[in-house]
Motif scaffolding. Structure first.
Motif, PDB file in Angstrom:
ATOM      1  N   GLU A  18      65.265  81.302  86.490  1.00 21.96           N
ATOM      2  CA  GLU A  18      66.001  80.262  85.762  1.00 21.96           C
ATOM      3  C   GLU A  18      65.011  79.378  85.011  1.00 21.96           C
ATOM      4  N   ASN A  19      65.465  78.818  83.918  1.00 21.28           N
ATOM      5  CA  ASN A  19      64.641  77.852  83.189  1.00 21.28           C
ATOM      6  C   ASN A  19      64.291  76.696  84.120  1.00 21.28           C
ATOM      7  N   LYS A  59      66.825  88.570  83.817  1.00 26.28           N
ATOM      8  CA  LYS A  59      66.824  88.060  85.193  1.00 26.28           C
ATOM      9  C   LYS A  59      66.138  89.050  86.128  1.00 26.28           C
TER      10      LYS A  59
END
Length: 187
Positions: free
Chosen positions: A134-135, A166
């Motif tokens: 995830e960012n 991902k």
């Protein structure tokens, strides 16, 4: 006197003959006992040979049964997951058919998002498959693959600024690393 001597010799000979007869009887008895013992041992050998062959056949049958069970286990190991995949495909097909009729892109997007969430939820709960990348996460080279790097001021640790793909882990083992863009300090 000769008669006495002859008688005495005759008695000696008779005694000797008796001894020889007794000795022969003993030998004959020993031979009979030996023959019986040999017959018993041959019978025991035959029984043991038969038992060995039966045990060998049982073991071979056991080995074949075990091999068949292993083959079936491998063949059907993914049956549960395949049932779940079929359900996901059904839901995806319904979403596509519904959007074809209504020509509504927003409903299609909502339906596909719901299916994705359902897939991730079931895979997480039933199969311990987890998605990551995830960012804002700190960059971890064992879990993330840096596709590109940019410099940024004020960062203590490199962090993910964009996720291209991902990553997934299954039972805490990385199946696929996340492909990411990483920001790191200018220093």
């Amino acid at each position: 006197m000769e008669k006495k001597e002859t008688k005495s010799e005759s008695e000696k000979t008779n005694k000797q003959d008796n001894k020889n007869t007794k000795s022969q009887k003993k030998e004959n008895l020993n031979l009979v006992n030996s023959d019986k013992k040999i017959a018993e041992l041959e019978n025991e050998i035959s029984n043991l040979k038969d038992l060995y062959l039966r045990k060998q056949a049982e073991f071979e049958n056991f080995r074949k049964r075990l091999e068949k069970e292993k083959d079936n286990f491998v063949k059907f190991a993914n049956e549960t997951i395949m049932k779940d995949v079929v359900n996901f495909l059904d839901n995806l097909e319904r979403a596509i058919n519904s959007s074809k009729k209504s020509k509504d892109f927003d409903n299609l997007l909502t339906g596909i998002s719901m299916i994705e969430n359902e897939i991730l939820s079931i895979f997480d709960k039933k199969y311990n498959l987890k998605k990551f990348g995830e960012n804002g996460e700190n960059f971890d080279p064992s879990r993330h693959e840096a596709i590109s790097i940019e410099e940024k001021e004020g960062l203590k640790n490199p962090e993910i600024v964009e996720v291209y793909q991902k990553g997934y882990c299954y039972n805490d083992r990385i199946l696929r690393t996340a492909k990411v863009k990483v920001a790191q300090s200018k220093n």
